[in-house]
Design a protein around this motif. Sequence first.
Motif, short mmCIF file in Angstrom:
data_model
loop_
_atom_site.label_atom_id
_atom_site.label_comp_id
_atom_site.label_asym_id
_atom_site.label_seq_id
_atom_site.Cartn_x
_atom_site.Cartn_y
_atom_site.Cartn_z
N GLY A 49 38.82 25.77 55.10
CA GLY A 49 39.68 25.25 54.04
C GLY A 49 40.15 26.31 53.07
N MET A 50 39.91 27.59 53.40
CA MET A 50 40.36 28.67 52.54
C MET A 50 41.87 28.86 52.69
N ASN A 51 42.52 29.21 51.59
CA ASN A 51 43.98 29.38 51.63
C ASN A 51 44.45 30.74 51.13
N SER A 52 43.50 31.64 50.87
CA SER A 52 43.87 32.98 50.41
C SER A 52 42.77 33.97 50.78
N MET A 53 43.14 35.24 50.88
CA MET A 53 42.18 36.31 51.12
C MET A 53 42.57 37.52 50.27
N ARG A 54 41.55 38.20 49.77
CA ARG A 54 41.74 39.45 49.02
C ARG A 54 41.49 40.61 49.98
N VAL A 55 42.50 41.47 50.13
CA VAL A 55 42.47 42.50 51.17
C VAL A 55 42.77 43.87 50.56
N PHE A 56 41.93 44.86 50.86
CA PHE A 56 42.04 46.19 50.29
C PHE A 56 42.91 47.11 51.15
N LEU A 57 43.72 47.92 50.47
CA LEU A 57 44.54 48.95 51.09
C LEU A 57 43.98 50.33 50.70
N MET B 47 46.14 38.40 48.67
CA MET B 47 46.08 39.23 47.47
C MET B 47 45.74 40.64 47.93
N PHE B 48 46.67 41.57 47.79
CA PHE B 48 46.40 42.95 48.17
C PHE B 48 45.84 43.73 46.99
N VAL B 49 44.86 44.60 47.28
CA VAL B 49 44.25 45.49 46.29
C VAL B 49 44.71 46.92 46.61
N LEU B 50 45.35 47.59 45.65
CA LEU B 50 45.91 48.92 45.92
C LEU B 50 44.91 50.05 45.74
N PHE B 51 44.12 50.01 44.66
CA PHE B 51 43.18 51.10 44.38
C PHE B 51 41.78 50.54 44.15
#
Length: 378
Positions: A80-88, A119-123
Amino acid sequence: MTLRCRCLTFALLLVACASQALAQSRWTPEKATTWRQQTGWLVGANFGPAYAINQLEMWQADTFDLAAIDRELGWAEDLGMNSMRVFLHHLLWEQDKEGLLKRMDQLLEVAEKHKIRIMFVLFDSVWDPNPKLGKQREPKQGLHNSGWVQSPGAQDLINRERHRLLEEYTKGVIARFKDDPRVVVWDLWNEPDNHNENSYGRNGLKQEPPGKMQITEELLRKTFEWARSVNPTQPLTSGLWVKNRALAPERMIPIERIQIEQSDIISFHSYGNQAEMKQWVAAMKQYKRPLSCTEYMARPMGSTFDPILADLKAEGVDVYNWGFVQGKTNTIYPWDSWKKPYAAEPPKWFHDIFRTDGTPYDVKEVEYIRSVTKGATK
């Protein structure tokens, strides 16, 4: 040039300057609230596929595994998750920017198939300060995040000539996806004020550069400026994580003030129990903007899905637990493994929800998550 032409040119210049200033301003609380109403409640995890020890291994061309990502995001959809936080990582941009953008687009395509926004994480200022491209080292037995790397690393942080690369990376990545509805938030910098004293420092690897906080403060402010100059349709954020300062604003250091003053939505991390999480939410509400808890869930510390996930849903706080699938990051092991690595699986997992074959670590826990997230994916 005639007087009329000069006046017209000047007028156009004023309009251009006004438009640029508007594009570079922080969202108003009203705009942030409208975004929240349109987006709905976001629930998910910090996602690193099981095959990757860090951001570089996740994204580099010779190790990027879209089939594995597809499989694991399918498990997230089932929860039931609708988002993920992903590191670059900025070195990926330097190595092959077109390849990175292509692989990001591929991940977004797969995520959209599973009704998941990213949700992308840049640094990131946490863990190994000496990242290197190419083949990544193998995990160390029983050691939490033994291969995760900082971006920028120590050398790129202190070498100001390398800051141009950081600017190009920030602007280039955000510009490519600034109007893409599959990207829901830009998290510009993860824990920028983290000294790593609980890991590498105490293990004799004191590789953090002198003046890290001062340079990071300068770069964090610039990163918000770079990101805003692209005028993304998604909000910008960077999350607080030190409780004794976040809950007492008069103690905040300059980095934290930038995070609060520049973020369009307010984000934070809390690995404390239910009572501590409630303290965080109460303190963050004073900023009158949408809230997102971008890290939580450490079972031995009392930070558990039940009851915290339901509490945050009731408060309308977006929520991302740390870890999803047991893998090379070794985040089933606790932070104290840096003092004494574990020889076998810990009696209670620290993070993560699934084993590598997709079976739950705790069936009742998964059932609880589904009961709370029901209706979140539409």
